[in-house]
Motif scaffolding. Structure first.
Motif, short mmCIF file in Angstrom:
data_model
loop_
_atom_site.label_atom_id
_atom_site.label_comp_id
_atom_site.label_asym_id
_atom_site.label_seq_id
_atom_site.Cartn_x
_atom_site.Cartn_y
_atom_site.Cartn_z
N LEU A 5 0.72 -1.22 -0.04
CA LEU A 5 -0.11 0.07 0.13
C LEU A 5 0.95 1.34 0.02
O LEU A 5 0.58 2.14 -0.61
N SER A 6 2.07 1.25 0.64
CA SER A 6 2.88 2.32 0.71
C SER A 6 3.57 2.73 -0.49
O SER A 6 3.73 3.59 -1.28
N THR A 7 3.90 1.39 -1.39
CA THR A 7 4.28 1.53 -2.81
C THR A 7 3.29 1.90 -3.68
O THR A 7 3.79 2.82 -4.64
N THR A 8 2.05 1.63 -3.39
CA THR A 8 1.03 2.24 -4.33
C THR A 8 0.98 3.72 -4.08
O THR A 8 0.85 4.42 -5.04
N LEU A 9 1.20 4.06 -3.01
CA LEU A 9 0.82 5.67 -2.74
C LEU A 9 2.43 6.52 -3.17
O LEU A 9 2.07 7.55 -3.79
N GLN A 10 3.29 5.80 -3.36
CA GLN A 10 4.74 6.25 -3.78
C GLN A 10 4.47 6.30 -5.22
O GLN A 10 4.85 7.37 -5.91
N ILE A 11 4.11 5.34 -5.85
CA ILE A 11 3.72 5.15 -7.30
C ILE A 11 2.86 6.43 -7.81
O ILE A 11 2.95 7.07 -8.79
N SER A 12 1.68 6.44 -7.17
CA SER A 12 0.56 7.31 -7.50
C SER A 12 1.09 8.83 -7.29
O SER A 12 0.96 9.65 -8.08
N GLY A 13 2.10 9.02 -6.26
CA GLY A 13 2.47 10.33 -5.94
C GLY A 13 3.44 10.70 -7.19
O GLY A 13 3.48 11.95 -7.47
N ALA A 14 4.33 10.01 -7.63
CA ALA A 14 5.10 10.23 -8.59
C ALA A 14 4.29 10.53 -9.87
O ALA A 14 4.63 11.26 -10.53
N GLY A 15 3.17 9.80 -10.14
CA GLY A 15 2.45 9.97 -11.35
C GLY A 15 2.01 11.41 -11.11
O GLY A 15 1.77 12.25 -12.23
N LEU A 16 1.09 11.70 -10.02
CA LEU A 16 0.84 13.22 -9.82
C LEU A 16 1.72 14.39 -9.80
O LEU A 16 1.22 15.40 -10.83
N ARG A 17 3.10 13.99 -9.52
CA ARG A 17 4.21 15.07 -9.74
C ARG A 17 4.37 15.24 -11.39
O ARG A 17 4.35 16.34 -11.74
N ALA A 18 4.38 14.17 -12.08
CA ALA A 18 4.72 14.21 -13.58
C ALA A 18 3.43 14.83 -14.34
O ALA A 18 3.68 15.77 -15.03
N GLN A 19 2.34 14.43 -13.87
CA GLN A 19 1.04 14.90 -14.65
C GLN A 19 1.06 16.54 -14.20
O GLN A 19 0.67 17.30 -15.05
N SER A 20 1.45 16.81 -12.88
CA SER A 20 1.43 18.35 -12.65
C SER A 20 2.35 19.09 -13.45
O SER A 20 1.99 20.28 -13.75
N GLU A 21 3.43 18.62 -13.59
CA GLU A 21 4.51 19.29 -14.50
C GLU A 21 4.05 19.42 -15.78
O GLU A 21 4.31 20.27 -16.38
N ARG A 22 3.45 18.31 -16.33
CA ARG A 22 3.01 18.45 -17.84
C ARG A 22 1.84 19.44 -17.85
O ARG A 22 1.89 19.95 -19.11
N ARG A 126 -5.01 5.05 0.26
CA ARG A 126 -5.00 5.62 1.56
C ARG A 126 -6.56 5.11 2.44
O ARG A 126 -6.05 4.64 3.83
N GLU A 127 -7.18 5.04 1.97
CA GLU A 127 -8.44 4.33 2.78
C GLU A 127 -8.18 2.83 2.97
O GLU A 127 -8.60 2.67 4.02
N MET A 128 -7.57 2.11 2.18
CA MET A 128 -7.20 0.63 2.60
C MET A 128 -6.32 0.88 3.88
O MET A 128 -6.39 -0.28 4.56
N VAL A 129 -5.28 1.76 3.64
CA VAL A 129 -4.51 1.80 4.95
C VAL A 129 -5.08 1.96 6.27
O VAL A 129 -5.07 1.43 7.17
N MET A 130 -6.18 3.07 6.22
CA MET A 130 -6.97 3.54 7.34
C MET A 130 -7.85 2.41 7.65
O MET A 130 -7.99 1.99 8.85
N ARG A 131 -8.53 1.46 6.77
CA ARG A 131 -9.07 0.43 7.20
C ARG A 131 -8.16 -1.00 7.83
O ARG A 131 -8.67 -1.32 8.80
N ASN A 132 -7.07 -0.88 7.52
CA ASN A 132 -6.06 -1.89 8.12
C ASN A 132 -5.70 -1.40 9.44
O ASN A 132 -5.79 -2.08 10.53
#
Length: 138
Positions: A5-22, A126-132
């Motif tokens: 789940l942490s890895t998923t957050l990191q991957i999505s965060g990197a995608g958000l940063r890249a698309q924001s720059e785009r 994030r919702e899955m982390v909170m459920r855990n």
């Protein structure tokens, strides 16, 4: 080994940063779609391009996207006849930016959709982390 789940957050965060720059690059192109040179013979605004790369991140044990380069489009400039323009040459032609507004708008729409998809993945992870956490409390 990294938490999935942490890895998923990191991957999505990197995608958000890249698309924001785009989106920043696309917005700059649209804002300068009619920006000509200031004097006769000056080149107008040149469309910017963005390229991405995928790099393996050892900390999260996954590939993350990042901006590789922000370059310049080498396409030719269009010319318009406007003899009264300050950037007009001796024949009355003005070099116009090599920005295609329709292409930029399509790119903006695609960027927005990619950003939203990454944001949705991040929200769900994030919702899955909170459920855990809730399950561990009980």
């Amino acid at each position: 080994m990294s938490d999935p789940l942490s890895t998923t957050l990191q991957i999505s965060g990197a995608g958000l940063r890249a698309q924001s720059e785009r989106l920043r690059v696309v917005s700059e192109n649209l804002a300068n779609a009619r920006s000509t040179g200031e004097a006769a013979g000056d080149d107008p605004y040149r469309r910017k391009t963005i390229t991405f790369e995928s790099e393996f991140n050892r900390a999260v044990q996954a590939n993350l996207v990042s901006v590789k380069d922000i370059g310049k489009d080498k396409a030719e400039f269009a010319v318009e006849y406007d003899p009264g323009h300050p950037a007009a040459d001796e024949n009355g032609y003005v070099k116009m930016p090599n920005v295609n507004t329709l292409l930029e708008l399509a790119d903006m729409r695609e960027t927005n959709r990619s950003y939203e998809a990454n944001l949705k993945v991040m929200t769900q992870a994030r919702e899955m982390v909170m459920r855990n956490i809730d399950l561990l409390r009980n």
